[in-house]
Write an enzyme that holds these catalytic residues in place. Sequence first.
Site, PDB file in Angstrom:
ATOM      1  N   LYS A  26       0.840  -1.196   0.000  1.00 30.75           N
ATOM      2  CA  LYS A  26       0.000   0.000   0.000  1.00 30.75           C
ATOM      3  C   LYS A  26       0.877   1.249   0.000  1.00 30.75           C
ATOM      4  O   LYS A  26       0.682   2.154  -0.795  1.00 30.75           O
ATOM      5  CB  LYS A  26      -0.908  -0.025   1.232  1.00 30.75           C
ATOM      6  CG  LYS A  26      -2.147   0.807   1.113  1.00 30.75           C
ATOM      7  CD  LYS A  26      -3.037   0.666   2.350  1.00 30.75           C
ATOM      8  CE  LYS A  26      -3.809  -0.638   2.379  1.00 30.75           C
ATOM      9  NZ  LYS A  26      -4.392  -0.944   3.686  1.00 30.75           N
ATOM     10  N   MET A 107      -5.753  -6.747   8.395  1.00 30.33           N
ATOM     11  CA  MET A 107      -5.321  -5.627   9.219  1.00 30.33           C
ATOM     12  C   MET A 107      -6.395  -4.555   9.161  1.00 30.33           C
ATOM     13  O   MET A 107      -6.871  -4.217   8.105  1.00 30.33           O
ATOM     14  CB  MET A 107      -4.020  -5.042   8.657  1.00 30.33           C
ATOM     15  CG  MET A 107      -2.940  -6.072   8.500  1.00 30.33           C
ATOM     16  SD  MET A 107      -2.238  -6.475  10.085  1.00 30.33           S
ATOM     17  CE  MET A 107      -1.181  -7.818   9.594  1.00 30.33           C
ATOM     18  N   ARG A 350      -3.412  -1.514  -6.453  1.00 27.55           N
ATOM     19  CA  ARG A 350      -2.609  -2.729  -6.348  1.00 27.55           C
ATOM     20  C   ARG A 350      -2.999  -3.650  -7.489  1.00 27.55           C
ATOM     21  O   ARG A 350      -4.025  -3.470  -8.133  1.00 27.55           O
ATOM     22  CB  ARG A 350      -2.833  -3.423  -5.010  1.00 27.55           C
ATOM     23  CG  ARG A 350      -4.258  -3.884  -4.828  1.00 27.55           C
ATOM     24  CD  ARG A 350      -4.483  -4.545  -3.487  1.00 27.55           C
ATOM     25  NE  ARG A 350      -5.903  -4.684  -3.251  1.00 27.55           N
ATOM     26  CZ  ARG A 350      -6.474  -4.807  -2.059  1.00 27.55           C
ATOM     27  NH1 ARG A 350      -5.738  -4.778  -0.983  1.00 27.55           N
ATOM     28  NH2 ARG A 350      -7.767  -4.933  -1.935  1.00 27.55           N
ATOM     29  N   SER A 796      13.857 -42.955 -11.447  1.00 24.72           N
ATOM     30  CA  SER A 796      12.622 -42.218 -11.224  1.00 24.72           C
ATOM     31  C   SER A 796      12.536 -41.962  -9.725  1.00 24.72           C
ATOM     32  O   SER A 796      12.495 -42.900  -8.932  1.00 24.72           O
ATOM     33  CB  SER A 796      11.431 -43.039 -11.704  1.00 24.72           C
ATOM     34  OG  SER A 796      10.243 -42.362 -11.365  1.00 24.72           O
ATOM     35  N   THR A 799       9.436 -39.526  -4.678  1.00 29.77           N
ATOM     36  CA  THR A 799       9.678 -38.559  -3.599  1.00 29.77           C
ATOM     37  C   THR A 799       8.757 -38.756  -2.395  1.00 29.77           C
ATOM     38  O   THR A 799       9.043 -38.230  -1.330  1.00 29.77           O
ATOM     39  CB  THR A 799       9.554 -37.120  -4.127  1.00 29.77           C
ATOM     40  OG1 THR A 799       8.341 -36.995  -4.860  1.00 29.77           O
ATOM     41  CG2 THR A 799      10.724 -36.761  -5.011  1.00 29.77           C
ATOM     42  N   TYR A 883      12.109 -35.112 -16.674  1.00 29.04           N
ATOM     43  CA  TYR A 883      10.642 -35.003 -16.680  1.00 29.04           C
ATOM     44  C   TYR A 883      10.086 -35.063 -15.270  1.00 29.04           C
ATOM     45  O   TYR A 883      10.765 -35.516 -14.338  1.00 29.04           O
ATOM     46  CB  TYR A 883      10.009 -36.103 -17.547  1.00 29.04           C
ATOM     47  CG  TYR A 883      10.112 -37.496 -16.983  1.00 29.04           C
ATOM     48  CD1 TYR A 883       9.161 -37.966 -16.073  1.00 29.04           C
ATOM     49  CD2 TYR A 883      11.149 -38.344 -17.355  1.00 29.04           C
ATOM     50  CE1 TYR A 883       9.262 -39.241 -15.545  1.00 29.04           C
ATOM     51  CE2 TYR A 883      11.259 -39.623 -16.834  1.00 29.04           C
ATOM     52  CZ  TYR A 883      10.319 -40.064 -15.925  1.00 29.04           C
ATOM     53  OH  TYR A 883      10.405 -41.326 -15.389  1.00 29.04           O
TER      54      TYR A 883
HETATM   55  P1  ADP Z   1      -7.834  -2.441   3.535  1.00 32.17           P
HETATM   56  O1  ADP Z   1      -6.429  -2.892   3.451  1.00 32.17           O
HETATM   57  O2  ADP Z   1      -8.665  -3.281   4.413  1.00 32.17           O
HETATM   58  O3  ADP Z   1      -8.415  -2.168   2.194  1.00 32.17           O
HETATM   59  P2  ADP Z   1      -7.400   0.378   3.777  1.00 32.17           P
HETATM   60  O4  ADP Z   1      -6.253   0.866   4.570  1.00 32.17           O
HETATM   61  O5  ADP Z   1      -7.230   0.399   2.330  1.00 32.17           O
HETATM   62  O6  ADP Z   1      -7.785  -1.053   4.311  1.00 32.17           O
HETATM   63  O7  ADP Z   1      -8.635   1.226   4.210  1.00 32.17           O
HETATM   64  C1  ADP Z   1      -9.945   0.868   3.920  1.00 32.17           C
HETATM   65  C2  ADP Z   1     -10.688   2.054   3.401  1.00 32.17           C
HETATM   66  O8  ADP Z   1     -10.611   3.138   4.301  1.00 32.17           O
HETATM   67  C3  ADP Z   1     -10.143   2.605   2.114  1.00 32.17           C
HETATM   68  O9  ADP Z   1     -10.645   1.955   1.023  1.00 32.17           O
HETATM   69  C4  ADP Z   1     -10.632   4.034   2.142  1.00 32.17           C
HETATM   70  O10 ADP Z   1     -11.899   4.114   1.566  1.00 32.17           O
HETATM   71  C5  ADP Z   1     -10.686   4.341   3.589  1.00 32.17           C
HETATM   72  N1  ADP Z   1      -9.529   5.195   3.872  1.00 32.17           N
HETATM   73  C6  ADP Z   1      -8.293   4.837   4.217  1.00 32.17           C
HETATM   74  N2  ADP Z   1      -7.494   5.907   4.348  1.00 32.17           N
HETATM   75  C7  ADP Z   1      -8.248   6.974   4.061  1.00 32.17           C
HETATM   76  C8  ADP Z   1      -8.008   8.370   3.989  1.00 32.17           C
HETATM   77  N3  ADP Z   1      -6.802   8.882   4.228  1.00 32.17           N
HETATM   78  N4  ADP Z   1      -9.017   9.170   3.656  1.00 32.17           N
HETATM   79  C9  ADP Z   1     -10.243   8.660   3.403  1.00 32.17           C
HETATM   80  N5  ADP Z   1     -10.546   7.380   3.445  1.00 32.17           N
HETATM   81  C10 ADP Z   1      -9.564   6.529   3.769  1.00 32.17           C
HETATM   82 MG    MG Z   2      -7.687  -0.999   0.897  1.00 30.71          MG
HETATM   83 MG    MG Z   3      -8.909  -3.811   6.448  1.00 28.48          MG
END
Ligand code: ADP
Ligand code: MG
Ligand code: MG
Length: 906
Positions: A26, A107, A350, A796, A799, A883
């Site tokens: 991210k 997370m 991503r 052969s 494994t 193979y």
């Molecule tokens: P996940 O990994 O579960 O997708 P994110 O960290 O991407 O979690 O956060 C989930 C959502 O929270 C994002 O899709 C976004 O819509 C919102 N979010 C995260 N950071 C911000 C931000 N700085 N401003 C507004 N919305 C946010």
């Molecule tokens: Mg996200």
């Molecule tokens: Mg999340």
Amino acid sequence: MTKHVYTFGGDRNEGSAKMRNLLGGKGCNLAEMAGLEIPVPPGFTVTTEVCTLYIQAGQTLPEDVKAEALEALRWLEGNRGRKLGDVENPLLLSVRSGARVSMPGMMDTVLNLGLNDETVEGLSRASNNPRFAYDSYRRFIMMYSDVVLGVHKDLFEHEIEALKARTGKKQDTEISALEWKDLTVVFKAIVQRELGRPFPQDPIEQLFGGICAVFDSWETDRAKIYRRLNRIPDDWGTAVNVQTMVFGNMGDDCGTGVAFTRDPGTGEPYFYGEYLINAQGEDVVAGVRTPQPITRAQAEGTGHTSLEEAMPGAFNELLATCNRLERHFTDMQDLEFTIERGKLFMLQTRIGKRTALASIRIAIDLVDEGMIDSNTALTRIDADSLTQLLAPIFDPKEKAAFKKAGKLMTKGLNAGPGAATGRIALSAVDAEELAKTGPVVLCRIETSPEDLAGMVAANGILTARGGMTSHAAVVARGMGKPCVCGASAINIDIKSGTVTVGDITLRAGIDHISIDGSTGEVFAGALSPFPSEVNQVLVDKVLQPKDSDLFQRYSKIITWSNAVRTMKVRTNADTPHDAAVARTFGAEGIGLCRTEHMFFEGERIIAFREFILAKDLEGRKAAMVKLLPIQRADFEGIFEAMDGLPVTVRLLDPPLHEFVPHDEAGQSEMAKVMGITYEEVQNRVRKLHEFNPMMGHRGCRLGITYPELIRMQMRAISEAAINVGMRGIKALPEVMVPLIGTVKELSYTKKEMLDELALVNAEHGSDFSCPIGTMIEIPRAAITADKVAQEAEFFSFGTNDLTQMGFGYSRDDSGTFLPEYVAKKILDEDPFQSLDQEGIGELVRIAAEKGRATRPTIKLGVCGEHGGDPRSVKFFQKVGLNYVSCSPYRVPVAILAAAQAVLEQK
Ligand code: ADP
Ligand code: MG
Ligand code: MG
């Protein structure tokens, strides 16, 4: 001094996509986007290295890291012209996790950090929007309490539901400023009650609390399960991204959503996504409100208003940005965005997760569009996922009949393709339990990370709420499981244990339900599965290649792989049918034809039991005379199916006791058939008893004690080859001796085989010959492979046994301790599934090297289960095997993995 914090966006963009390991997926992509001058709210990333430091320090944040983070915060405040905790115009932050590879739902993100009783007033005044301010504050208290303080969000959600019930309001958006404000008071009281201390008001305390919570979540059980399933090392850690908030909940000119540059389910090249007006990010993924489609095309006929229609300006900018990012990363992107008062911000991009179907379609389309070449396309597809193309679908006719009978319950979103039938489980725990006795479909209102183990156990997943990007959908696609989401007509009643639509009620644990993840249909009852299109073309031959796009794509991948790979792919097949199926999938021979069934099935077992009971050589020979014609015919069938391709036949391997009954009823039945007394049978069976049959009288040891046995087999093989040869069929048998430990076992056996072959040739006036080789499955044979190769024309690697004997783990008994070994990290994973490269792999490497030293042209192959495991295949490429051989339905996987192995070596 090591740098622990990197800023992104604004006037100090310190990261890039190249720094994924340090900044997480991210974080590095936020920096990359900022570098491309795409609007990204600025912020900073605390590196993945800090996660490890934090855990090593007993879950505390080192002081120097804190100082660096505060320095970055000062920069951010300067950049935004707002301060964290400022009463007049507060800076608000999000705290987001981000590991190297995305871990969906693992997370938790905290939004609106920096709010407290004072700053919320400031936010209200500065935005002139009290509803927005208190909506943000209640969200913050709830998320922060849930994620950081460990007060479950259900307690808060319950209050929202109660408020809605009281006021008759249905949507969050209908709730007023004052109502939200009152609710924040209730929320804070809940925290006080649950924890015995107040909700933290100090924004800096909130910030570090949030950062630590992200690191803590790396250590939760659900994160660990996910890592284990996906083979993510624990020491990678997660980064933490602290980012300026942008607001999608300031009114109807605001919104938030997710988008894919192509359809993640099918791979079709349509821009695709979901959004909500006047909402914050978690609303879309949590399935609380049902999101709206982004494009006009998607919305057509649904009665929804697309973003394209609602905010054309922001939509066009989003589309252009997404396309640009796809070209930049040369792959399908999964993006998150927020629109604040008409202005677009990108919050994440991503490489999008996708189904097997979609990954193939996208890889091929990107080649056609000139974005990547065919070799790159091959590296984009998970070899394992090819099995999904061969997985069954529902029979369209049976489906039509079910529909007619009124058993179509409803139609949800086609979130993960494939067909699944099973008994209904309403909880993850039930799913795990029911799965022990048959297929299960997990039915939930919505899923959350706590359901992970149940999702693994289930054959399919059905949810009543949530969109294409809900937790259930994302995780199911990742696992390759059929999934239907957002089937809102379904009423799931946990208390009574039922699933109801209209007048159809199904009972959990008892009734079957069937879901079609490719169409979204949900049926009451058990539909039977039907072969996939690839099977219909190749195996059943009821579909023309030209009529199946899916098949054409499949075949392109196989063709591209064939052009690259250097290793051959064979199959493990014991019957003409299996051999023929594998051949249609591209198998280039049989790497393992077990012969035990030739002693077992039908009449054969009687003759073989005569052999086992015989008192002398004459009696044994007489029994073998009966078996000879039957086995000869068996081999003829296999040679016919594999006309022109090599067939590696393994001489009889299992211990004899496997061929006699062990219970009284069976033994007296056998006595009757053989015309002897029950006691005689009982005596013989008792003599065959071994304490450790897997290391007992089996493999080549059988042929050394009973040469007449292998002579019969050798004769059956060679006469079959000669017979089919007269019908114009080219039989290429290669005969291998199992379980050799020393070269003398092989030379003794080989002499018997060659003597018999000479007799056959003399009788038939023929000059048939075939390579004779051995399995390498005992460590001693591997270590003395230079000597073994003096006799063996090929090796052969078995494994499975090599792993069993190398580790000293009985494969059949390892279930009692191996799972614990993996959980305690004594072993990274089950060595019977993926080759232990360090130890067992070293035996393979040594044997290959020594074998080639003695006999440079020696042919080397693998016939264990590992031959169809992509990572093991890559190892076999490295040690230079000729193979791999695997079960018929894994042949396509091995073909692609063998190509990928070559590409990785480059
Ligand atoms: P996940 O990994 O579960 O997708 P994110 O960290 O991407 O979690 O956060 C989930 C959502 O929270 C994002 O899709 C976004 O819509 C919102 N979010 C995260 N950071 C911000 C931000 N700085 N401003 C507004 N919305 C946010
Ligand atoms: Mg996200
Ligand atoms: Mg999340």
